[in-house]
Design a protein around this motif. Structure first.
Motif, PDB file in Angstrom:
ATOM      1  N   LEU A  78       0.807  -1.219   0.000  1.00 37.36           N
ATOM      2  CA  LEU A  78       0.000   0.000   0.000  1.00 37.36           C
ATOM      3  C   LEU A  78       0.842   1.272   0.000  1.00 37.36           C
ATOM      4  O   LEU A  78       0.400   2.317   0.467  1.00 37.36           O
ATOM      5  N   SER A  79       2.057   1.199  -0.533  1.00 32.95           N
ATOM      6  CA  SER A  79       2.910   2.387  -0.576  1.00 32.95           C
ATOM      7  C   SER A  79       2.239   3.536  -1.306  1.00 32.95           C
ATOM      8  O   SER A  79       2.377   4.690  -0.915  1.00 32.95           O
ATOM      9  N   ASP A  80       1.489   3.218  -2.355  1.00 31.03           N
ATOM     10  CA  ASP A  80       0.888   4.292  -3.143  1.00 31.03           C
ATOM     11  C   ASP A  80      -0.292   4.952  -2.409  1.00 31.03           C
ATOM     12  O   ASP A  80      -0.771   6.001  -2.812  1.00 31.03           O
ATOM     13  N   ARG A  81      -0.772   4.347  -1.342  1.00 31.03           N
ATOM     14  CA  ARG A  81      -1.910   4.938  -0.622  1.00 31.03           C
ATOM     15  C   ARG A  81      -1.482   5.550   0.706  1.00 31.03           C
ATOM     16  O   ARG A  81      -2.302   5.795   1.579  1.00 31.03           O
ATOM     17  N   ALA A  82      -0.175   5.778   0.854  1.00 33.61           N
ATOM     18  CA  ALA A  82       0.346   6.261   2.140  1.00 33.61           C
ATOM     19  C   ALA A  82      -0.355   7.532   2.606  1.00 33.61           C
ATOM     20  O   ALA A  82      -0.604   7.721   3.796  1.00 33.61           O
ATOM     21  N   ARG A  83      -0.673   8.423   1.683  1.00 30.95           N
ATOM     22  CA  ARG A  83      -1.252   9.712   2.068  1.00 30.95           C
ATOM     23  C   ARG A  83      -2.767   9.744   1.984  1.00 30.95           C
ATOM     24  O   ARG A  83      -3.366  10.806   2.154  1.00 30.95           O
ATOM     25  N   SER A  84      -3.372   8.590   1.709  1.00 29.48           N
ATOM     26  CA  SER A  84      -4.836   8.575   1.667  1.00 29.48           C
ATOM     27  C   SER A  84      -5.391   8.498   3.075  1.00 29.48           C
ATOM     28  O   SER A  84      -4.816   7.836   3.938  1.00 29.48           O
ATOM     29  N   ARG A  85      -6.512   9.170   3.285  1.00 23.18           N
ATOM     30  CA  ARG A  85      -7.135   9.083   4.608  1.00 23.18           C
ATOM     31  C   ARG A  85      -7.550   7.641   4.873  1.00 23.18           C
ATOM     32  O   ARG A  85      -8.090   6.970   3.983  1.00 23.18           O
ATOM     33  N   PHE A  86      -7.288   7.171   6.051  1.00 23.38           N
ATOM     34  CA  PHE A  86      -7.546   5.784   6.427  1.00 23.38           C
ATOM     35  C   PHE A  86      -8.966   5.371   6.054  1.00 23.38           C
ATOM     36  O   PHE A  86      -9.180   4.289   5.495  1.00 23.38           O
ATOM     37  N   GLY A  87      -9.939   6.226   6.341  1.00 21.20           N
ATOM     38  CA  GLY A  87     -11.337   5.877   6.101  1.00 21.20           C
ATOM     39  C   GLY A  87     -11.725   5.772   4.636  1.00 21.20           C
ATOM     40  O   GLY A  87     -12.773   5.217   4.314  1.00 21.20           O
ATOM     41  N   THR A  88     -10.872   6.314   3.733  1.00 17.51           N
ATOM     42  CA  THR A  88     -11.221   6.232   2.305  1.00 17.51           C
ATOM     43  C   THR A  88     -10.767   4.915   1.693  1.00 17.51           C
ATOM     44  O   THR A  88     -11.090   4.607   0.559  1.00 17.51           O
ATOM     45  N   LEU A  89     -10.012   4.141   2.444  1.00 17.21           N
ATOM     46  CA  LEU A  89      -9.549   2.854   1.933  1.00 17.21           C
ATOM     47  C   LEU A  89     -10.642   1.813   2.071  1.00 17.21           C
ATOM     48  O   LEU A  89     -11.555   1.959   2.896  1.00 17.21           O
ATOM     49  N   SER A  90     -10.531   0.738   1.294  1.00 17.20           N
ATOM     50  CA  SER A  90     -11.513  -0.336   1.405  1.00 17.20           C
ATOM     51  C   SER A  90     -11.260  -1.111   2.700  1.00 17.20           C
ATOM     52  O   SER A  90     -10.227  -0.959   3.345  1.00 17.20           O
ATOM     53  N   GLY A  91     -12.226  -1.964   3.061  1.00 23.06           N
ATOM     54  CA  GLY A  91     -12.090  -2.753   4.280  1.00 23.06           C
ATOM     55  C   GLY A  91     -10.810  -3.565   4.295  1.00 23.06           C
ATOM     56  O   GLY A  91     -10.077  -3.587   5.285  1.00 23.06           O
ATOM     57  N   GLY A  92     -10.541  -4.206   3.173  1.00 21.20           N
ATOM     58  CA  GLY A  92      -9.346  -5.042   3.081  1.00 21.20           C
ATOM     59  C   GLY A  92      -8.067  -4.210   3.197  1.00 21.20           C
ATOM     60  O   GLY A  92      -7.107  -4.593   3.863  1.00 21.20           O
ATOM     61  N   GLN A  93      -8.071  -3.054   2.531  1.00 29.82           N
ATOM     62  CA  GLN A  93      -6.896  -2.172   2.595  1.00 29.82           C
ATOM     63  C   GLN A  93      -6.676  -1.671   4.009  1.00 29.82           C
ATOM     64  O   GLN A  93      -5.541  -1.587   4.490  1.00 29.82           O
ATOM     65  N   ARG A  94      -7.750  -1.345   4.690  1.00 23.93           N
ATOM     66  CA  ARG A  94      -7.612  -0.861   6.062  1.00 23.93           C
ATOM     67  C   ARG A  94      -7.032  -1.939   6.959  1.00 23.93           C
ATOM     68  O   ARG A  94      -6.169  -1.687   7.793  1.00 23.93           O
ATOM     69  N   GLN A  95      -7.485  -3.168   6.739  1.00 24.54           N
ATOM     70  CA  GLN A  95      -6.965  -4.264   7.551  1.00 24.54           C
ATOM     71  C   GLN A  95      -5.483  -4.447   7.284  1.00 24.54           C
ATOM     72  O   GLN A  95      -4.711  -4.713   8.199  1.00 24.54           O
ATOM     73  N   ARG A  96      -5.079  -4.273   6.020  1.00 20.98           N
ATOM     74  CA  ARG A  96      -3.660  -4.390   5.673  1.00 20.98           C
ATOM     75  C   ARG A  96      -2.837  -3.295   6.350  1.00 20.98           C
ATOM     76  O   ARG A  96      -1.715  -3.522   6.806  1.00 20.98           O
ATOM     77  N   VAL A  97      -3.395  -2.106   6.398  1.00 20.60           N
ATOM     78  CA  VAL A  97      -2.692  -0.991   7.066  1.00 20.60           C
ATOM     79  C   VAL A  97      -2.468  -1.324   8.536  1.00 20.60           C
ATOM     80  O   VAL A  97      -1.386  -1.099   9.081  1.00 20.60           O
ATOM     81  N   LEU A  98      -3.502  -1.886   9.173  1.00 20.50           N
ATOM     82  CA  LEU A  98      -3.382  -2.227  10.593  1.00 20.50           C
ATOM     83  C   LEU A  98      -2.326  -3.313  10.799  1.00 20.50           C
ATOM     84  O   LEU A  98      -1.588  -3.308  11.794  1.00 20.50           O
ATOM     85  N   LEU A  99      -2.249  -4.243   9.854  1.00 21.72           N
ATOM     86  CA  LEU A  99      -1.206  -5.256   9.943  1.00 21.72           C
ATOM     87  C   LEU A  99       0.170  -4.626   9.757  1.00 21.72           C
ATOM     88  O   LEU A  99       1.131  -4.964  10.450  1.00 21.72           O
ATOM     89  N   ALA A 100       0.241  -3.655   8.849  1.00 19.57           N
ATOM     90  CA  ALA A 100       1.508  -2.950   8.623  1.00 19.57           C
ATOM     91  C   ALA A 100       1.961  -2.261   9.901  1.00 19.57           C
ATOM     92  O   ALA A 100       3.151  -2.200  10.210  1.00 19.57           O
ATOM     93  N   ARG A 101       0.992  -1.723  10.659  1.00 20.79           N
ATOM     94  CA  ARG A 101       1.330  -1.061  11.927  1.00 20.79           C
ATOM     95  C   ARG A 101       2.024  -2.045  12.864  1.00 20.79           C
ATOM     96  O   ARG A 101       3.012  -1.727  13.533  1.00 20.79           O
ATOM     97  N   ALA A 102       1.485  -3.280  12.889  1.00 16.51           N
ATOM     98  CA  ALA A 102       2.089  -4.308  13.744  1.00 16.51           C
ATOM     99  C   ALA A 102       3.489  -4.673  13.252  1.00 16.51           C
ATOM    100  O   ALA A 102       4.394  -4.933  14.047  1.00 16.51           O
TER     101      ALA A 102
END
Lengths: 277, 254, 293
Positions: B129-153
């Motif tokens: 998700l490097s290309d979505r780094a500056r997108s607001r978290f809420g504008t991402l799809s459910g799956g993308q948001r879950q991936r971001v949370l995994l990236a945080r871990a």
């Protein structure tokens, strides 16, 4: 207009309040804490009133009240029950009534109450400005120091707690910051209008930006601009047209108008986009 | 630290005010393993996760995380919540969320530095998700948001991950991506605990499974534990066997 | 979106700073500020055409609590002379003075008056009014020496009128046998002392206007009224008559309110029966004498 010393002082106070209210208002927005902020303005009232009459500086009494209210409110909201809000509302009403009782023991009841609720921006003195500035420095300092934790907690309290941070501590901090803003703003603009400064600008800024630092900056800028406008309006109305417009109320109304305009514009833009799509 | 067992649980019982909510849990997890925690709602899955985090009162037995007391081990454990539980309007971008994983390392009063930001970028790249780094978290799809949370871990460099129902509302592509990332993490010795209803995923991607219903019904490989009888024992009437032999659990609304 | 906000903000700021209001100095006459309606009336008489009078607290408005407007603050700063009543009638003046320090002279009109323990309503005794207008004339003369002759002449004329007023009142009240007075609040102390009235009690027990009577206080007052045989209760112009009404109904006496009300804290509005000091005093006396006859 700006050659008048009282206008210069009023303007300076407004600008200082703009900084502190804009920043804390952003935090209130992010924490979805507007009701608590409003509650605090009421629960702090008796402490502020007592200090006023005990002859202490308003500042000291308000600080004491801030600490007491903060502790109580934080403890109360941490006890998660179904009737959460009603208990909170009860506390608010009780405190406020207590404050009114305290004030009513005095002969100059009405005017004191009016000052406490609506402030007196036009007769703000040097000590008030200094106090406001001090509070601003402290509050902004705290926000700079623990801002990232505050945002994290607001966004994801579960993960925050899982990492071992103490939610209660940080929540108490947030409430304390709001209380401090009320202390700073109370003398100038009164406890009743402080909520306007905390809630409206940040809500307006949110319409315009998705980034917390920008929201903060826009909030500060908005209060500054509307503050200048409100003061000017009050001055021009009085000096040129003999019409009394209370400056605090003018600032609040202008802030709300700006919000209204932007909210409507946003709604219309979204609607047009949807139709075009 | 890397040679200590990520998780050792022995005869664990958890109770709130004398109300026992979970008991009889015992298992060990080795580095690189992934454990599916399966059970009906209210069975104690969340409680188990909280016990691993040291957030609930333990009345019997013990939990050891990476050889330490759960409280002491917290910065090495990452809790990944359901993306749906977070406010979609919150003004934060994907990069900002991932950076939060570094906060414990950065500590109070300081700002994240260059290495922290680099770690966050790397983690985002890891989940594609490097290309979505500056997108607001809420504008991402459910799956993308879950991936971001995994990236945080991932950014946190955690040795033990706890995932709460990570596939709810997640599209197939993101699911596969998540499974792939988890595979790479496991290869690096990270242990993962996943609370889930998805039996297919458990069979497919997990080395162990633990079936819970107020107590531990079974622990072992998914094949052993997720047998029809065990499942019937845990889920009761919600369990169905399809004609092709697959066992499924009837869906529930959350 | 950000651009729209910036534009709006710029407009606001421009609008604000762009407005430079004309200073109201009215045909170049020196401005004299009077903080209450009574002092304003005195200044009008003494100053005559030589000055422009700026009255802060308008008639009918409670002078004890007042929130100043920008025009008030500006005028107080730039006026040639600021005339206050003193004795704590205007508690708001202290902070106003601090916020907008007057460049002109500040006069306390009641300086030299023999006070009744902190009672600010000194003007109800014409003898005190004489002292007040003398102080005002002196201050005006000092600030505007080239007009001194005018002020002195006006002063002499006014003092003659005050003497006449005093004589008239003395004559009118001479025939009264029952001189027991219950008023809406204790603003008439000096009048009572001068003309030999008896103060039975005020409906509001302090000199300030906002304190409410407790139930016990009401009962005490009603008892007193009944015991001493008071004929009437008087309500003032700038206060709500409801409280006075309540006591009167309980004690079974006349309540004089509305147009017949007494002017205690301030003069009446322009066009009313009490829009100058002299008219106001005559009105009060007439009302009292009629009710107690």
């Amino acid at each position: 207009m700006l050659s008048e010393p009282f206008m210069q002082r009023a303007l300076l106070e407004v600008l200082i309040l703009a900084v502190v209210s804009g920043c804390v208002g952003t935090l209130v927005l992010v924490r979805r804490h507007a009701f608590v902020a409003d509650a605090l303005t009421h629960t702090m009232f008796p402490g502020v009133a007592i200090a006023f009459f005990a002859g202490q500086s308003l500042f000291v009494g308000a600080l004491v009240a801030a600490v007491v209210s903060t502790v109580l409110l934080t403890l109360l909201s941490s006890v998660r029950r179904v009737d959460d809000d009603s208990v909170l509302a009860l506390l608010v009403a009780t405190f406020f009534a207590a404050g009114v009782v305290v004030v009513s023991r005095r002969a100059s009841f009405t005017s004191d109450l009016t000052s406490l609720l609506f402030g007196h921006l036009l007769t703000v003195d040097r000590s008030t400005i200094v106090q406001s500035a001090l509070v601003t420095v402290v509050v902004v300092g705290v926000l700079v120091l623990i801002g990232k934790e505050l945002v994290f907690r607001s966004f994801d309290p579960e993960a925050f707690r899982a990492l071992g941070y103490r939610l209660l501590l940080l929540d108490a901090m947030t409430d304390a910051l709001v209380a401090l803003v009320i202390v700073a703003a109370a003398r100038a603009i009164g406890t009743a209008l402080v909520v306007a400064l905390l809630v409206t600008p940040a809500a307006t800024a949110r319409l315009v930006s998705d980034r917390i630092p920008i929201i903060g900056l826009v909030s500060v800028g908005l209060i500054a601009a509307c503050g200048v406008a409100g003061l000017s309006l009050s001055y021009v109305a009085s000096v040129d047209h003999d019409v009394r417009v209370e400056p605090g109320a003018a600032i609040t109304v202008i802030l709300t108008l700006v919000f209204g305009v932007l909210a409507t514009t946003t709604l219309l833009t979204r609607h047009r986009r949807r139709i075009a799509a | 630290m890397t040679d200590a067992q990520p998780l050792c649980i022995d005869s664990l019982a958890v109770a709130y005010d004398r109300d026992p909510v979970l008991h009889g849990v015992s298992f060990d997890l080795s580095p690189g393993s992934s454990l599916a925690v399966v059970g009906p709602n209210g069975a104690g899955k969340s409680t188990l996760l909280r016990a691993i985090l040291g957030l609930v009162p333990v009345v019997h037995g013990s939990v050891s995380v990476l050889g330490l007391d759960p409280v002491a081990a917290r910065r090495h454990v990452a809790y990944v919540p359901q993306a749906d539980s977070l406010d979609p309007e919150f003004p934060i971008d994907a990069f900002g969320v991932v950076l939060q994983g570094r906060y414990r390392q950065v500590g109070w009063f300081r700002r994240p530095g260059r290495s922290d930001r680099a770690a966050a970028h790397a983690a985002l790249a890891e989940v594609g998700l490097s290309d979505r780094a500056r997108s607001r978290f809420g504008t991402l799809s459910g799956g993308q948001r879950q991936r971001v949370l995994l990236a945080r871990a991932i950014a946190q460099n955690a040795r033990l991950l706890l995932l709460d129902e990570p596939f709810n509302g997640v599209d197939a592509t993101s699911q596969q991506l998540l499974i792939d990332v988890m595979g790479r993490l496991r290869a690096n010795g990270v242990a993962i605990v996943i609370s889930t209803h998805d039996l297919a995923f458990a069979h497919l991607a997990c080395s162990e499974a633990c079936l819970i219903n107020g107590h531990m019904v079974g622990f072992g490989t998914p094949d052993e534990v997720l047998s029809s009888e065990h499942l019937a024992h845990a889920y009761g009437p919600a369990v169905h066997s399809l004609d092709n032999g697959t066992t499924v659990i009837a869906a529930h609304t959350h | 979106m950000v651009r729209t906000v910036a534009a709006l903000a710029a407009l606001l700021v421009l609008g604000a700073t762009g407005c430079s209001p004309a200073t109201k100095q009215g045909a170049g006459l020196p401005v004299i500020v009077a903080t209450s309606s009574q002092t304003a009336d005195f200044v009008r008489f003494i100053g005559g055409d030589a000055v422009k009078v700026y009255s802060v607290v308008k008639p009918g408005v409670d002078p004890h609590e007042y929130e100043p407007t920008p025009a008030d603050l500006t005028t107080i700063r730039t006026a040639a002379v600021v005339v206050t009543n003193g004795v704590g009638l205007e508690p708001w003046f202290a902070k106003v003075r601090a916020a907008s320090p007057p460049t002109g002279v500040v006069v306390i009109a009641s300086d030299g008056v023999v006070l009744r323990s902190g009672d600010p309503h000194v003007w109800h005794d014409p003898a005190n009014a004489k002292i007040m207008v003398t102080s005002i004339a002196a201050a005006l003369g000092k600030a505007l020496p080239d007009k001194n002759a005018t002020f002195t002449a006006n002063l002499t004329a006014y003092i003659a009128q005050l003497d006449q007023l005093d004589a008239d009142i003395t004559a009118q009240v001479a025939s009264l046998t029952n001189r027991k007075l219950v008023t809406n609040h204790d603003a008439f102390g000096y009048f009572i002392d001068r003309y030999g009235f008896e103060f039975v009690g005020a409906v509001i027990p302090s000199f300030d206007t906002a304190t409410e009577l407790s139930t016990k206080d009401v009962q005490v007052l009603v008892k007193k009224i009944r015991a001493l045989g008071v004929k009437a209760i008087f309500s003032e112009s700038s206060l709500p008559p409801k409280t006075a009404q309540a006591v009167a109904t309980e004690a079974g006496v006349k309540v004089i309110t509305g147009d017949d009300a007494l002017y205690g804290d301030s003069l009446g509005p322009a066009g009313s029966d009490g829009d100058t000091y002299l008219k106001m005093m005559r009105h009060n006396v007439r009302t009292i004498v009629t009710a107690l006859a």
